[in-house]
Design a protein around this motif. Structure first.
Motif, PDB file in Angstrom:
ATOM      1  N   LEU A  38      34.006  45.038  32.809  1.00 56.60           N
ATOM      2  CA  LEU A  38      33.851  43.570  32.703  1.00 56.60           C
ATOM      3  C   LEU A  38      35.174  43.081  32.780  1.00 56.60           C
ATOM      4  N   GLU A  39      36.467  43.783  32.583  1.00 56.93           N
ATOM      5  CA  GLU A  39      37.592  43.136  32.832  1.00 56.93           C
ATOM      6  C   GLU A  39      38.175  43.265  34.312  1.00 56.93           C
ATOM      7  N   ARG A  40      37.628  44.365  35.316  1.00 56.70           N
ATOM      8  CA  ARG A  40      37.870  44.266  36.502  1.00 56.70           C
ATOM      9  C   ARG A  40      36.949  43.001  37.149  1.00 56.70           C
ATOM     10  N   ALA A  41      36.204  42.795  36.796  1.00 56.91           N
ATOM     11  CA  ALA A  41      35.370  41.714  37.376  1.00 56.91           C
ATOM     12  C   ALA A  41      35.799  40.258  36.706  1.00 56.91           C
ATOM     13  N   GLY A  42      36.772  40.254  35.983  1.00 51.98           N
ATOM     14  CA  GLY A  42      37.515  39.069  35.549  1.00 51.98           C
ATOM     15  C   GLY A  42      36.660  38.506  34.428  1.00 51.98           C
ATOM     16  N   LEU A  43      35.487  39.202  33.843  1.00 53.53           N
ATOM     17  CA  LEU A  43      34.677  38.340  32.594  1.00 53.53           C
ATOM     18  C   LEU A  43      35.347  38.729  31.468  1.00 53.53           C
ATOM     19  N   VAL A  44      36.381  39.611  31.061  1.00 50.61           N
ATOM     20  CA  VAL A  44      36.862  39.785  29.999  1.00 50.61           C
ATOM     21  C   VAL A  44      38.298  40.064  30.248  1.00 50.61           C
ATOM     22  N   SER A  45      39.180  39.531  29.444  1.00 51.07           N
ATOM     23  CA  SER A  45      40.548  39.590  29.422  1.00 51.07           C
ATOM     24  C   SER A  45      40.836  40.687  28.171  1.00 51.07           C
ATOM     25  N   LYS A  46      42.054  41.527  28.193  1.00 51.32           N
ATOM     26  CA  LYS A  46      42.194  42.275  27.049  1.00 51.32           C
ATOM     27  C   LYS A  46      43.746  42.156  26.597  1.00 51.32           C
ATOM     28  N   ARG A  47      44.065  42.188  25.490  1.00 51.44           N
ATOM     29  CA  ARG A  47      45.618  41.838  24.902  1.00 51.44           C
ATOM     30  C   ARG A  47      45.670  42.924  24.010  1.00 51.44           C
ATOM     31  N   ARG A  48      46.886  43.568  23.878  1.00 48.73           N
ATOM     32  CA  ARG A  48      47.358  44.397  22.698  1.00 48.73           C
ATOM     33  C   ARG A  48      47.786  43.646  21.567  1.00 48.73           C
ATOM     34  N   SER A  49      47.497  44.336  20.404  1.00 48.19           N
ATOM     35  CA  SER A  49      47.928  43.647  19.122  1.00 48.19           C
ATOM     36  C   SER A  49      48.068  44.701  18.238  1.00 48.19           C
ATOM     37  N   GLY A  50      49.365  45.362  18.221  1.00 49.60           N
ATOM     38  CA  GLY A  50      49.644  46.689  17.658  1.00 49.60           C
ATOM     39  C   GLY A  50      48.897  47.680  18.406  1.00 49.60           C
ATOM     40  N   ARG A  51      48.145  48.500  17.647  1.00 48.39           N
ATOM     41  CA  ARG A  51      47.553  49.566  18.249  1.00 48.39           C
ATOM     42  C   ARG A  51      46.177  49.367  18.881  1.00 48.39           C
ATOM     43  N   ALA A  69      43.472  47.065  21.112  1.00 51.23           N
ATOM     44  CA  ALA A  69      43.036  46.295  22.424  1.00 51.23           C
ATOM     45  C   ALA A  69      42.222  45.201  21.932  1.00 51.23           C
ATOM     46  N   LEU A  70      42.619  44.138  21.941  1.00 53.73           N
ATOM     47  CA  LEU A  70      41.485  42.918  21.849  1.00 53.73           C
ATOM     48  C   LEU A  70      40.887  42.391  22.982  1.00 53.73           C
ATOM     49  N   ALA A  71      39.746  42.112  23.180  1.00 57.31           N
ATOM     50  CA  ALA A  71      38.932  41.624  24.251  1.00 57.31           C
ATOM     51  C   ALA A  71      38.501  40.201  24.025  1.00 57.31           C
ATOM     52  N   THR A  72      38.564  39.538  25.130  1.00 59.64           N
ATOM     53  CA  THR A  72      38.056  38.013  25.054  1.00 59.64           C
ATOM     54  C   THR A  72      37.259  37.832  26.290  1.00 59.64           C
ATOM     55  N   GLY A  73      36.418  37.123  26.106  1.00 61.93           N
ATOM     56  CA  GLY A  73      35.458  36.474  27.178  1.00 61.93           C
ATOM     57  C   GLY A  73      36.185  35.434  27.994  1.00 61.93           C
ATOM     58  N   GLU A  74      35.751  35.645  29.555  1.00 60.79           N
ATOM     59  CA  GLU A  74      36.398  34.603  30.278  1.00 60.79           C
ATOM     60  C   GLU A  74      35.285  33.636  30.835  1.00 60.79           C
ATOM     61  N   VAL A  75      35.376  32.356  30.213  1.00 65.00           N
ATOM     62  CA  VAL A  75      34.514  31.356  30.412  1.00 65.00           C
ATOM     63  C   VAL A  75      34.520  30.883  32.023  1.00 65.00           C
ATOM     64  N   ASP A  76      35.515  31.045  32.530  1.00 63.84           N
ATOM     65  CA  ASP A  76      35.487  30.494  33.962  1.00 63.84           C
ATOM     66  C   ASP A  76      34.689  31.393  34.797  1.00 63.84           C
ATOM     67  N   ALA A  77      35.051  32.882  34.507  1.00 59.82           N
ATOM     68  CA  ALA A  77      34.358  33.770  35.314  1.00 59.82           C
ATOM     69  C   ALA A  77      32.671  33.481  35.306  1.00 59.82           C
ATOM     70  N   VAL A  78      32.341  33.284  33.926  1.00 58.48           N
ATOM     71  CA  VAL A  78      30.991  33.083  33.610  1.00 58.48           C
ATOM     72  C   VAL A  78      30.397  31.880  34.476  1.00 58.48           C
ATOM     73  N   ARG A  79      31.257  30.827  34.692  1.00 56.21           N
ATOM     74  CA  ARG A  79      30.913  29.593  35.279  1.00 56.21           C
ATOM     75  C   ARG A  79      30.702  29.843  36.816  1.00 56.21           C
ATOM     76  N   THR A  80      31.556  31.029  37.268  1.00 57.53           N
ATOM     77  CA  THR A  80      31.774  31.279  38.615  1.00 57.53           C
ATOM     78  C   THR A  80      30.195  32.063  38.898  1.00 57.53           C
ATOM     79  N   VAL A  81      29.757  32.943  38.106  1.00 54.91           N
ATOM     80  CA  VAL A  81      28.548  33.603  38.074  1.00 54.91           C
ATOM     81  C   VAL A  81      27.402  32.444  38.336  1.00 54.91           C
ATOM     82  N   THR A  82      27.327  31.344  37.445  1.00 53.91           N
ATOM     83  CA  THR A  82      26.364  30.243  37.246  1.00 53.91           C
ATOM     84  C   THR A  82      26.423  29.576  38.669  1.00 53.91           C
ATOM     85  N   ALA A  83      27.529  29.327  39.163  1.00 57.69           N
ATOM     86  CA  ALA A  83      27.670  28.622  40.297  1.00 57.69           C
ATOM     87  C   ALA A  83      27.169  29.593  41.585  1.00 57.69           C
TER      88      ALA A  83
END
Length: 117
Positions: free
Chosen positions: A59-72, A74-88
């Motif tokens: 999902l991250e390689r496709a740009g649908l999810v981004s990850k960030r580190r918080s201590g130990r 890995a936190l994942a967040t959905g990328e709305v712009d990538a979902v909009r691209t799929v919709t388009a």
């Protein structure tokens, strides 16, 4: 403006590949609703932590999810712009399909009895 301008076929392939798996779609739904740690996500599935990590990586390689580190963690967040691209992209396919249906309708209208055109 066309949202899919500039998206290459490799990026489109990565998006649709990432969405082709039900677990990845479920992960995406969860992280679009809010940020989740990968370990919390892994607890939701009957598979290993490593398997969930791999799904998140796709999902991250496709740009649908981004990850960030918080201590130990890995936190994942959905990328709305990538979902909009799929919709388009899907909207483009629908427009092609609608154009074909309209062309068939025009052809059928020409064949109607009593048509003098």
């Amino acid at each position: 403006m066309n949202t899919t301008e500039g998206i290459d076929e490799d990026a489109a392939d990565a998006l649709f590949h990432a969405l082709s798996d039900r677990t990845r779609r479920d992960i995406l739904r969860r992280v679009l609703a809010g940020e989740h740690s990968v370990s919390t996500l892994a607890a939701s599935y009957d598979m290993s932590f490593a398997a969930v990590q791999k799904h998140v990586a796709v999902l991250e390689r496709a740009g649908l999810v981004s990850k960030r580190r918080s201590g130990r963690e890995a936190l994942a967040t959905g990328e709305v712009d990538a979902v909009r691209t799929v919709t388009a992209l899907l909207d483009e396919f629908e427009q092609v399909w609608r154009g074909r249906v309209a062309a068939i309708d025009r052809l059928l209208a020409l064949d109607e009895p009593g048509d003098t055109t």
